[in-house]
Design a protein around this motif. Structure first.
Motif, PDB file in Angstrom:
ATOM      1  N   GLU A 164       0.840  -1.209   0.000  1.00 40.31           N
ATOM      2  CA  GLU A 164       0.000   0.000   0.000  1.00 40.31           C
ATOM      3  C   GLU A 164       0.872   1.256   0.000  1.00 40.31           C
ATOM      4  N   ASN A 165       1.906   1.290   0.853  1.00 36.63           N
ATOM      5  CA  ASN A 165       2.796   2.446   0.892  1.00 36.63           C
ATOM      6  C   ASN A 165       3.491   2.662  -0.438  1.00 36.63           C
ATOM      7  N   LEU A 167       2.462   1.747  -3.429  1.00 39.33           N
ATOM      8  CA  LEU A 167       1.498   2.218  -4.432  1.00 39.33           C
ATOM      9  C   LEU A 167       1.187   3.697  -4.235  1.00 39.33           C
ATOM     10  N   ARG A 168       0.942   4.088  -2.978  1.00 40.06           N
ATOM     11  CA  ARG A 168       0.662   5.506  -2.700  1.00 40.06           C
ATOM     12  C   ARG A 168       1.850   6.377  -3.099  1.00 40.06           C
ATOM     13  N   ALA A 169       3.054   5.919  -2.801  1.00 40.70           N
ATOM     14  CA  ALA A 169       4.255   6.688  -3.148  1.00 40.70           C
ATOM     15  C   ALA A 169       4.376   6.866  -4.653  1.00 40.70           C
ATOM     16  N   GLY A 171       1.871   7.435  -6.578  1.00 43.78           N
ATOM     17  CA  GLY A 171       0.758   8.257  -7.050  1.00 43.78           C
ATOM     18  C   GLY A 171      -0.526   7.500  -7.297  1.00 43.78           C
ATOM     19  N   GLN A 173      -4.048   5.912  -6.151  1.00 44.97           N
ATOM     20  CA  GLN A 173      -5.036   6.162  -5.102  1.00 44.97           C
ATOM     21  C   GLN A 173      -5.539   4.832  -4.535  1.00 44.97           C
ATOM     22  N   VAL A 174      -5.231   4.593  -3.258  1.00 45.57           N
ATOM     23  CA  VAL A 174      -5.691   3.396  -2.568  1.00 45.57           C
ATOM     24  C   VAL A 174      -6.871   3.792  -1.684  1.00 45.57           C
ATOM     25  N   THR A 177      -8.218  -0.978   2.583  1.00 48.94           N
ATOM     26  CA  THR A 177      -7.813  -2.382   2.590  1.00 48.94           C
ATOM     27  C   THR A 177      -8.834  -3.206   3.360  1.00 48.94           C
ATOM     28  N   VAL A 188      -8.030  -0.276  -5.198  1.00 48.69           N
ATOM     29  CA  VAL A 188      -7.236   0.737  -5.891  1.00 48.69           C
ATOM     30  C   VAL A 188      -8.095   1.401  -6.965  1.00 48.69           C
TER      31      VAL A 188
END
Length: 225
Positions: A164-165, A167-169, A171, A173-174, A177, A188
């Motif tokens: 998750e981190n 993917l967010r890093a 760009g 949008q999560v 979970t 996502v």
């Protein structure tokens, strides 16, 4: 709010509730803006303000609903016909949220007027109600709503947090979970375009060393902040 019948792919709305006040020739014009998803919710705000501002002379209103802005309503609430509700609706409908873009929707505006003893005349009322809504929109927080493709990404509990981190890093949008009995599923949101989805799957394969896959969960409207 789901707009599955809509042809629009994005629109703008107000981010929550907002209040703004103008004084014009001793009359007080208090504008309330609220994000709503139905006519019932819009009329709910009007009813609330009739109670909380029971001593005001007028509670004029306008609202726009739906990604394609199919529902537009206004009410003069005792002001001369056409001097309040329609100017308010025009201020909402013609508002540019980006250069050349008028897409404000899922919004209700109510202007509570306390009469100050000085008559404004028809032209003065039109300007007052229009300016009240426009001034409120000048400083109200707005947000974009976009129809996006939702993918479910499975990962084991140990790997889910780092994935998750990552993917967010990057760009992505999560939305959240979900934890099942054996696996975690990250929800996502992606642009609803084949290229974006394929690029995401390639990135996911790299980040998870091929251990995670993405399942199509359909489309929904997402707040883009």
């Amino acid at each position: 709010m789901m707009h599955s019948e809509s042809m629009a792919t994005a629109y703008t709305t107000v981010d929550g509730d907002f209040v703004h006040e103008l004084e014009i020739k001793r009359s007080r014009f208090i504008t309330y803006l609220r994000r709503v998803e139905s006519e019932e919710q819009a009329r709910g705000l009007i009813a609330e303000l009739r109670k909380s501002h029971f001593d005001a002379r007028h509670h004029c209103s306008a609202f726009i609903l739906g990604a394609d802005r199919m529902a537009m309503r206004s009410n003069d609430d005792g002001e001369p016909s056409g001097t309040a509700g329609i100017p308010m609706l025009d201020a909402l409908a013609k508002r540019e949220t980006a250069p050349g873009v008028t897409d404000l929707s899922d919004i209700v505006a109510v202007v509570v007027r306390y009469f100050g003893g000085i008559l404004l005349g028809a032209g003065g009322l039109v300007r007052a109600y229009s300016d009240s809504v426009s001034s409120a929109l000048d400083t109200a927080p707005l947000l974009r709503r976009q129809r996006m493709r939702i993918l479910g990404v499975d990962a084991d509990y140990v790997a889910a947090g780092k994935l998750e981190n990552d993917l967010r890093a990057g760009g992505i949008q999560v939305l959240g979970t979900d934890y099942g009995p054996r696996l975690a599923t990250l929800r996502v949101a992606l642009n609803d375009e084949n290229d974006a989805i394929e690029q995401f799957k390639d990135r996911l394969a790299t980040l998870s060393a091929g251990s995670s896959t993405a399942e199509n969960l359909g489309t929904e409207w997402v707040d883009v902040r």
